[in-house]
Design an enzyme around this catalytic site. Structure first.
Site, PDB file in Angstrom:
ATOM      1  N   GLY A 168      -5.045   8.046   5.379  1.00 46.31           N
ATOM      2  CA  GLY A 168      -4.135   9.021   5.993  1.00 46.31           C
ATOM      3  C   GLY A 168      -2.956   9.314   5.087  1.00 46.31           C
ATOM      4  O   GLY A 168      -2.492  10.455   4.995  1.00 46.31           O
ATOM      5  N   GLN A 174       4.730   9.145   6.905  1.00 43.72           N
ATOM      6  CA  GLN A 174       3.789  10.063   6.252  1.00 43.72           C
ATOM      7  C   GLN A 174       4.248  11.503   6.439  1.00 43.72           C
ATOM      8  O   GLN A 174       4.238  12.295   5.497  1.00 43.72           O
ATOM      9  CB  GLN A 174       2.385   9.859   6.823  1.00 43.72           C
ATOM     10  CG  GLN A 174       1.826   8.479   6.492  1.00 43.72           C
ATOM     11  CD  GLN A 174       0.429   8.252   7.034  1.00 43.72           C
ATOM     12  OE1 GLN A 174      -0.091   9.066   7.787  1.00 43.72           O
ATOM     13  NE2 GLN A 174      -0.170   7.139   6.655  1.00 43.72           N
ATOM     14  N   ARG A 218      -8.393  12.400  12.471  1.00 45.73           N
ATOM     15  CA  ARG A 218      -6.968  12.091  12.678  1.00 45.73           C
ATOM     16  C   ARG A 218      -6.100  13.359  12.627  1.00 45.73           C
ATOM     17  O   ARG A 218      -6.394  14.283  11.873  1.00 45.73           O
ATOM     18  CB  ARG A 218      -6.509  11.051  11.650  1.00 45.73           C
ATOM     19  CG  ARG A 218      -7.237   9.736  11.853  1.00 45.73           C
ATOM     20  CD  ARG A 218      -6.859   8.698  10.817  1.00 45.73           C
ATOM     21  NE  ARG A 218      -5.471   8.287  10.950  1.00 45.73           N
ATOM     22  CZ  ARG A 218      -4.872   7.465  10.092  1.00 45.73           C
ATOM     23  NH1 ARG A 218      -5.540   7.001   9.051  1.00 45.73           N
ATOM     24  NH2 ARG A 218      -3.613   7.127  10.278  1.00 45.73           N
ATOM     25  N   ASP A 241       1.786  -1.236  11.750  1.00 49.03           N
ATOM     26  CA  ASP A 241       0.471  -1.701  11.289  1.00 49.03           C
ATOM     27  C   ASP A 241       0.201  -3.160  11.657  1.00 49.03           C
ATOM     28  O   ASP A 241      -0.903  -3.665  11.419  1.00 49.03           O
ATOM     29  CB  ASP A 241       0.361  -1.521   9.763  1.00 49.03           C
ATOM     30  CG  ASP A 241       0.349  -0.045   9.378  1.00 49.03           C
ATOM     31  OD1 ASP A 241      -0.054   0.789  10.211  1.00 49.03           O
ATOM     32  OD2 ASP A 241       0.760   0.278   8.244  1.00 49.03           O
ATOM     33  N   LYS A 294       0.836  -1.209   0.000  1.00 52.59           N
ATOM     34  CA  LYS A 294       0.000   0.000   0.000  1.00 52.59           C
ATOM     35  C   LYS A 294       0.870   1.257   0.000  1.00 52.59           C
ATOM     36  O   LYS A 294       0.616   2.191  -0.765  1.00 52.59           O
ATOM     37  CB  LYS A 294      -0.930  -0.037   1.227  1.00 52.59           C
ATOM     38  CG  LYS A 294      -1.899   1.115   1.310  1.00 52.59           C
ATOM     39  CD  LYS A 294      -3.105   0.756   2.133  1.00 52.59           C
ATOM     40  CE  LYS A 294      -2.881   0.820   3.625  1.00 52.59           C
ATOM     41  NZ  LYS A 294      -2.656   2.188   4.136  1.00 52.59           N
ATOM     42  N   SER A 348       7.363   9.074  11.673  1.00 50.94           N
ATOM     43  CA  SER A 348       6.227   8.809  10.785  1.00 50.94           C
ATOM     44  C   SER A 348       6.660   9.021   9.345  1.00 50.94           C
ATOM     45  O   SER A 348       7.090  10.111   8.957  1.00 50.94           O
ATOM     46  CB  SER A 348       5.072   9.756  11.136  1.00 50.94           C
ATOM     47  OG  SER A 348       4.191   9.871  10.036  1.00 50.94           O
ATOM     48  N   ARG A 380      -7.541  -3.316   9.405  1.00 51.30           N
ATOM     49  CA  ARG A 380      -6.610  -4.274  10.032  1.00 51.30           C
ATOM     50  C   ARG A 380      -7.261  -4.988  11.224  1.00 51.30           C
ATOM     51  O   ARG A 380      -6.918  -6.122  11.545  1.00 51.30           O
ATOM     52  CB  ARG A 380      -5.309  -3.576  10.432  1.00 51.30           C
ATOM     53  CG  ARG A 380      -4.652  -2.900   9.220  1.00 51.30           C
ATOM     54  CD  ARG A 380      -3.167  -2.790   9.298  1.00 51.30           C
ATOM     55  NE  ARG A 380      -2.669  -1.861   8.286  1.00 51.30           N
ATOM     56  CZ  ARG A 380      -2.356  -2.199   7.031  1.00 51.30           C
ATOM     57  NH1 ARG A 380      -2.462  -3.440   6.628  1.00 51.30           N
ATOM     58  NH2 ARG A 380      -1.921  -1.284   6.184  1.00 51.30           N
ATOM     59  N   ARG A 433       2.906   5.950  -3.300  1.00 56.23           N
ATOM     60  CA  ARG A 433       4.059   6.742  -3.751  1.00 56.23           C
ATOM     61  C   ARG A 433       4.240   6.641  -5.262  1.00 56.23           C
ATOM     62  O   ARG A 433       4.565   7.630  -5.926  1.00 56.23           O
ATOM     63  CB  ARG A 433       5.317   6.302  -2.995  1.00 56.23           C
ATOM     64  CG  ARG A 433       5.272   6.790  -1.538  1.00 56.23           C
ATOM     65  CD  ARG A 433       6.152   5.972  -0.630  1.00 56.23           C
ATOM     66  NE  ARG A 433       6.220   6.532   0.716  1.00 56.23           N
ATOM     67  CZ  ARG A 433       5.286   6.365   1.658  1.00 56.23           C
ATOM     68  NH1 ARG A 433       4.185   5.676   1.398  1.00 56.23           N
ATOM     69  NH2 ARG A 433       5.441   6.896   2.866  1.00 56.23           N
TER      70      ARG A 433
HETATM   71  C1  S3P Z   1       2.435   4.745   6.052  1.00 59.18           C
HETATM   72  C2  S3P Z   1       3.067   5.021   7.221  1.00 59.18           C
HETATM   73  C3  S3P Z   1       2.567   4.575   8.525  1.00 59.18           C
HETATM   74  C4  S3P Z   1       1.545   3.463   8.412  1.00 59.18           C
HETATM   75  C5  S3P Z   1       0.550   3.705   7.326  1.00 59.18           C
HETATM   76  C6  S3P Z   1       1.235   3.893   5.987  1.00 59.18           C
HETATM   77  C7  S3P Z   1       3.004   5.295   4.794  1.00 59.18           C
HETATM   78  O1  S3P Z   1       1.946   5.678   9.157  1.00 59.18           O
HETATM   79  O2  S3P Z   1       0.894   3.261   9.634  1.00 59.18           O
HETATM   80  O3  S3P Z   1      -0.350   2.618   7.223  1.00 59.18           O
HETATM   81  O4  S3P Z   1       2.654   4.795   3.707  1.00 59.18           O
HETATM   82  O5  S3P Z   1       3.814   6.208   4.879  1.00 59.18           O
HETATM   83  P1  S3P Z   1       2.810   6.772   9.972  1.00 59.18           P
HETATM   84  O6  S3P Z   1       3.830   7.278   9.039  1.00 59.18           O
HETATM   85  O7  S3P Z   1       1.855   7.865  10.327  1.00 59.18           O
HETATM   86  O8  S3P Z   1       3.358   6.034  11.147  1.00 59.18           O
END
Ligand code: S3P
Length: 445
Positions: A106, A182, A135, A332, A32, A180, A405, A37
């Site tokens: 997210g 993200q 969130r 996750d 995912k 993180s 999940r 990306r």
């Molecule tokens: C992800 C980063 C993780 C993960 C999410 C996917 C990503 O979150 O929990 O399912 O693709 O960058 P965080 O970066 O907020 O920890």
């Protein structure tokens, strides 16, 4: 053995009968994180990007639809085996005439924030579903603000819907308070068009798919420091369309790794799983458990390590410890690992995992609530869980509480429980693994 109860389709209530073993080989759907990306970077590259193995699930579909609304041509994710993107270049995204709907994702919202804040003079509005709009976005907004971004929303810009007014950005040195990917990736995307260089310093290294893929697309990016915690970007390089192969998602494989371990007489081989070292915390935990796993045929596929994993049932599992240093590499996987802990002989302790409270649901609370219904011996703490192994779990009426999940973790728990379970809102699995219920049925066949 698993059936959707027709009258309850609105709740996607599924009945799961226990028993049976899982035997065979399977391929899990594409990763995912890498899928998001590939879509985002392909869209801002010049020329065509071709993606094999893209995850055809709700979350990447949200990302693709947002990009389409800004003028990017992306072929069908649901039906095309090879997805193609006609990139519009670093500054080619159009101002959308509609709200960008990030759904439950997210990653879509946070990475888009980073991508859009530097599109000078253009306006964007990002919205999500009920879960996503609760969130925290301040963790992305704050560092982007340091670079000159303008993002507004409820709770002082912390909660979506969020509006963005594109501005000229400037580079900065940014220490992120949470590990993180993200947050890190949002900053790296903003840095591509900022004036001057940007450096991100993470407290612990998070998944590094953005760094690997941005470099492959031609970004001027350097990773340094202990375990790659410092990432620097210099603007000015064009991104060029690439050919990407997405490996199977280890976070989806995790359900089969644990199912194969705790369901008596099971033997599974999960093929083509991404083994990026920033994602393989679950394998370290399974070593602590003394689970029977074997990595086979490890290879490099388009810049990411990939392999097959064989797992055989073991009824003498040891309890395990997870602390803050391990959490980013298995963040996750904690819901399914908390199911595994119920079958370990002793007490498992998970600490440093308060990030789980701001995922699609508060996963510490939700897993505790659902596993207690099954007779688990589990205690919830502010930053983790303590789980004592039990003789068995019992079937009950359960609920994913809308979290993909959680839905899949409860499915695996229900197979090893005594007595039938029903799982409400089981279709949540489609967020990351649309074929999960079919794969489960087939493997039990
Ligand atoms: C992800 C980063 C993780 C993960 C999410 C996917 C990503 O979150 O929990 O399912 O693709 O960058 P965080 O970066 O907020 O920890």
């Amino acid at each position: 053995m698993i059936k959707l109860i027709p009258k309850q389709q609105k709740l996607s209530l599924r009945e799961v009968k226990p028993g049976g073993k899982l035997i065979g080989k399977l391929k899990v759907p594409g990763d995912k994180s890498i899928s998001h990306r590939a879509l985002l970077f392909g869209s801002i590259a010049e020329g065509e990007t071709i993606i094999k193995g893209l995850l055809p699930a709700e979350d990447p579909i949200s990302t693709a639809n947002c990009l389409r609304a800004m003028g990017v041509k992306i072929s069908s994710i649901e039906s095309d085996k090879v997805v193609s993107i006609q990139g519009v270049g670093l500054d080619g995204l159009k101002e959308p005439s509609e709200v960008l709907n990030c759904g439950n994702s997210g990653t879509t919202m946070r990475l888009l924030l980073g991508l859009l804040v530097g599109r000078k003079g253009r306006h964007f509005v990002l919205n999500g579903d009920k879960s996503l709009n609760k969130r925290p976005m301040q963790r992305v907004r704050q560092p982007l603000k340091l670079m000159g971004a303008e993002i507004n929303g409820r709770s002082d810009g912390d909660l979506a819907p969020l509006s963005i007014v594109g501005r000229n950005l400037h580079g900065a040195v940014i220490g992120t308070p949470v590990a993180s990917a993200q947050v890190k990736s949002a900053i790296l995307l903003a840095a591509l068009t900022a004036e001057g260089s940007t450096k991100v310093i993470e407290p612990t290294s998070s998944r590094d798919h953005s760094e690997r893929m941005l470099k492959a697309f031609g970004a001027n990016l350097e990773v340094s420091g202990e375990r790659g915690r410092h990432i620097s970007v210099w603007p000015g390089s064009k991104l060029l369309g690439q050919s990407i192969v997405v490996p199977g998602d280890i976070s989806s494989a995790a359900f089969w790794l644990i199912a194969g371990t705790i369901i008596p007489n099971s033997e599974l081989t999960i093929e083509n799983v991404g083994l990026n070292p920033t994602r393989t915390g679950i394998l370290k935990v399974m070593e602590q458990m003394e689970a029977n796993i074997e990595l086979i045929n490890i290879r490099d596929v388009a810049g990411e390590p990939v392999g097959d994993i064989k797992v055989i049932h073991n009824d003498q599992l040891k309890p395990f410890k997870i602390d803050s240093s391990l959490v980013p590499s298995l963040v996750d996987e904690i819901p399914i690992l908390s199911v595994a802990a119920c079958f370990c002989d002793g007490t498992t302790k998970i600490t440093g995992a308060s990030e789980l409270r701001v995922k699609e649901t508060d996963r510490l609370k939700v897993m505790t609530r659902q596993l207690l219904r099954m007779g688990a011996n589990i205690e919830e703490h502010p930053d983790g869980l303590t789980i004592h192994g039990v003789d068995h779990l019992k079937g009950n009426h359960l609920d994913s509480e809308t979290d993909h999940r959680v839905a899949m973790s409860l499915a695996i728990a229900s197979i090893v429980a005594k007595g039938t379970s029903t799982i409400e809102r089981s279709n949540a699995a489609a967020v990351s693994y649309p074929e999960f219920w079919n794969d489960l049925e087939r493997l039990r066949g």
